[in-house]
Design a protein around this motif. Structure first.
Motif, mmCIF file in Angstrom:
data_model
loop_
_atom_site.group_PDB
_atom_site.id
_atom_site.type_symbol
_atom_site.label_atom_id
_atom_site.label_comp_id
_atom_site.label_asym_id
_atom_site.label_seq_id
_atom_site.Cartn_x
_atom_site.Cartn_y
_atom_site.Cartn_z
ATOM 1 N N LEU A 57 21.689 29.588 54.772
ATOM 2 C CA LEU A 57 22.637 28.646 53.939
ATOM 3 C C LEU A 57 21.828 28.393 52.643
ATOM 4 O O LEU A 57 22.372 28.406 51.647
ATOM 5 C CB LEU A 57 23.323 27.424 54.866
ATOM 6 N N ALA A 58 20.685 27.806 52.771
ATOM 7 C CA ALA A 58 19.789 27.524 51.696
ATOM 8 C C ALA A 58 20.019 28.535 50.601
ATOM 9 O O ALA A 58 19.885 28.524 49.352
ATOM 10 C CB ALA A 58 18.769 26.845 51.889
ATOM 11 N N SER A 59 19.443 29.777 51.076
ATOM 12 C CA SER A 59 19.335 30.993 50.375
ATOM 13 C C SER A 59 20.397 31.268 49.509
ATOM 14 O O SER A 59 20.532 31.569 48.164
ATOM 15 C CB SER A 59 18.706 32.153 51.086
ATOM 16 N N PHE A 60 21.542 31.294 50.185
ATOM 17 C CA PHE A 60 22.759 31.698 49.714
ATOM 18 C C PHE A 60 23.239 30.569 48.653
ATOM 19 O O PHE A 60 23.814 30.839 47.595
ATOM 20 C CB PHE A 60 24.015 31.828 50.713
ATOM 21 N N PHE A 61 23.111 29.231 48.857
ATOM 22 C CA PHE A 61 23.438 28.244 48.190
ATOM 23 C C PHE A 61 22.535 28.346 46.660
ATOM 24 O O PHE A 61 23.138 28.411 45.663
ATOM 25 C CB PHE A 61 23.244 26.804 48.778
ATOM 26 N N ILE A 62 21.244 28.551 46.688
ATOM 27 C CA ILE A 62 20.423 28.625 45.765
ATOM 28 C C ILE A 62 20.972 30.066 44.658
ATOM 29 O O ILE A 62 20.922 29.924 43.597
ATOM 30 C CB ILE A 62 19.007 28.567 46.213
ATOM 31 N N TRP A 63 21.176 31.059 45.540
ATOM 32 C CA TRP A 63 21.524 32.113 44.951
ATOM 33 C C TRP A 63 22.713 31.969 44.098
ATOM 34 O O TRP A 63 22.601 32.434 42.954
ATOM 35 C CB TRP A 63 21.573 33.334 45.927
ATOM 36 N N SER A 64 23.860 31.552 44.675
ATOM 37 C CA SER A 64 25.121 31.381 44.115
ATOM 38 C C SER A 64 24.894 30.565 42.847
ATOM 39 O O SER A 64 25.674 30.681 41.758
ATOM 40 C CB SER A 64 25.930 30.875 45.209
ATOM 41 N N ASN A 65 24.056 29.426 42.972
ATOM 42 C CA ASN A 65 24.007 28.498 41.921
ATOM 43 C C ASN A 65 23.208 29.118 40.748
ATOM 44 O O ASN A 65 23.483 29.065 39.209
ATOM 45 C CB ASN A 65 23.489 27.221 42.087
ATOM 46 N N LEU A 66 22.306 29.887 41.048
ATOM 47 C CA LEU A 66 21.534 30.562 39.844
ATOM 48 C C LEU A 66 22.135 31.577 39.227
ATOM 49 O O LEU A 66 22.300 31.786 38.118
ATOM 50 C CB LEU A 66 20.106 31.340 40.451
ATOM 51 N N ALA A 67 23.043 32.288 39.936
ATOM 52 C CA ALA A 67 24.040 33.417 39.560
ATOM 53 C C ALA A 67 24.979 32.843 38.355
ATOM 54 O O ALA A 67 25.530 33.430 37.523
ATOM 55 C CB ALA A 67 24.797 34.225 40.341
ATOM 56 N N ALA A 68 25.198 31.541 38.594
ATOM 57 C CA ALA A 68 26.409 30.985 37.613
ATOM 58 C C ALA A 68 25.672 30.565 36.267
ATOM 59 O O ALA A 68 26.517 30.683 35.176
ATOM 60 C CB ALA A 68 26.818 29.417 38.323
ATOM 61 N N PHE A 69 24.354 30.398 36.198
ATOM 62 C CA PHE A 69 23.662 30.254 35.154
ATOM 63 C C PHE A 69 22.560 31.237 34.250
ATOM 64 O O PHE A 69 22.473 31.025 33.068
ATOM 65 C CB PHE A 69 22.904 28.893 35.311
ATOM 66 N N THR A 70 22.442 32.035 35.379
ATOM 67 C CA THR A 70 21.567 33.415 34.694
ATOM 68 C C THR A 70 22.599 34.731 35.070
ATOM 69 O O THR A 70 23.562 34.516 35.305
ATOM 70 C CB THR A 70 20.533 33.479 35.530
ATOM 71 N N ASN A 71 21.686 35.728 34.720
ATOM 72 C CA ASN A 71 22.550 37.012 34.825
ATOM 73 C C ASN A 71 22.090 37.925 36.025
ATOM 74 O O ASN A 71 22.174 39.052 35.947
ATOM 75 C CB ASN A 71 21.891 37.820 33.553
ATOM 76 N N ILE A 72 21.597 36.992 36.943
ATOM 77 C CA ILE A 72 21.160 37.887 38.182
ATOM 78 C C ILE A 72 22.676 38.272 38.954
ATOM 79 O O ILE A 72 23.573 37.615 38.921
ATOM 80 C CB ILE A 72 20.245 36.977 38.997
#
Length: 249
Positions: free
Chosen positions: A111-126
């Motif tokens: 859950l923590a990995s997906f939460f961080i991943w989804s938030n980083l994807a909103a501000f970066t191009n990953i």
């Protein structure tokens, strides 16, 4: 399916889903693919009289959908199943992990990995995290499973009541009580998790070895059964003789 196999209420309930035969078929033998076996191989099994448990089909057909995994036809999945069971056993038995703690920690990490991943994807191009698929399960499958369990439960109760508890067949009584005694002894040697792991290893190895040497194993088992029947006849005669002596006293 024959309406005799279910009661009227169950049959009326199934009618809401259409023809019960379209949803409920407790005999899955016709769904098995016989394409992997030639007519000569099937005829060979039909003409064999000393097959283990009296089977008349190859082991692959009897095991059905899990045959490729248990018999190692799909080596990648079979290795993953056996390896996963081994890793879990090592974690719980050797490293003293607790099942609930491990499950919660793994779930928290995901859950923590997906939460961080989804938030980083909103501000970066990953790449954004994958979307969760919609899971749809037909209602008929749950009805089929429930009625199958109900039927097997009632059959087991009838067998225990009529053939074991109230029956006079000493052989059937031994067939029921001896496995319970063996499980009791094994339970005193191993805990439940270790015993489950041993069962998994046996399921992943013994059918494969049996399929490789089935002719030799079947011959040996046939000879052993003949000897066991002789010993059972002697034991049965002694038991009846003892009971007659007790009743005459």
């Amino acid at each position: 399916m024959d309406p005799v196999d279910v009661d009227i209420a169950d049959y009326d309930f199934l009618s809401d889903f259409g023809d019960p035969d379209d949803h409920l078929d407790l005999d899955h033998d016709h769904d098995r693919d016989d394409g992997d076996f030639s007519d000569a191989e099937i005829e060979y099994y039909l003409n064999s009289t000393n097959r283990l448990f009296g089977r008349q089909r190859p082991l692959h057909l009897i095991l059905g959908g899990v045959a490729d995994i248990i018999l190692w036809r799909n080596k990648e999945i079979s290795a993953c199943v056996l390896g996963g069971a081994t890793v879990l056993w090592l974690l719980f038995e050797w490293m003293n992990f607790h099942c609930l703690s491990l499950f919660c920690n793994v779930l928290l990490l995901l859950l923590a990995s997906f939460f961080i991943w989804s938030n980083l994807a909103a501000f970066t191009n990953i790449v954004p995290p994958p979307e969760f698929p919609d899971v749809t399960l037909p209602e008929g499958s749950f009805v089929e499973a429930a009625l199958l369990l109900r039927r097997e439960f009632h059959q087991a109760i009838r067998t225990l009541r009529d053939d074991v508890i109230l029956g006079t067949d000493f052989k059937r009584f031994l067939l029921v009580t001896c496995p319970l005694g063996v499980l009791s002894i094994l339970g005193s040697w191993f805990n439940f998790f270790t015993l489950s792991y041993l069962v998994t290893v046996m399921l992943m190895t013994m059918p494969m070895l049996y399929e490789s040497y089935e002719d030799s194993v079947d011959d040996f088992v046939e000879k052993s059964l003949v000897e066991m029947k002789k010993q059972y006849t002697l034991l049965d005669e002694k038991v009846h003789h003892t009971l007659q002596n007790i009743s005459s006293c």
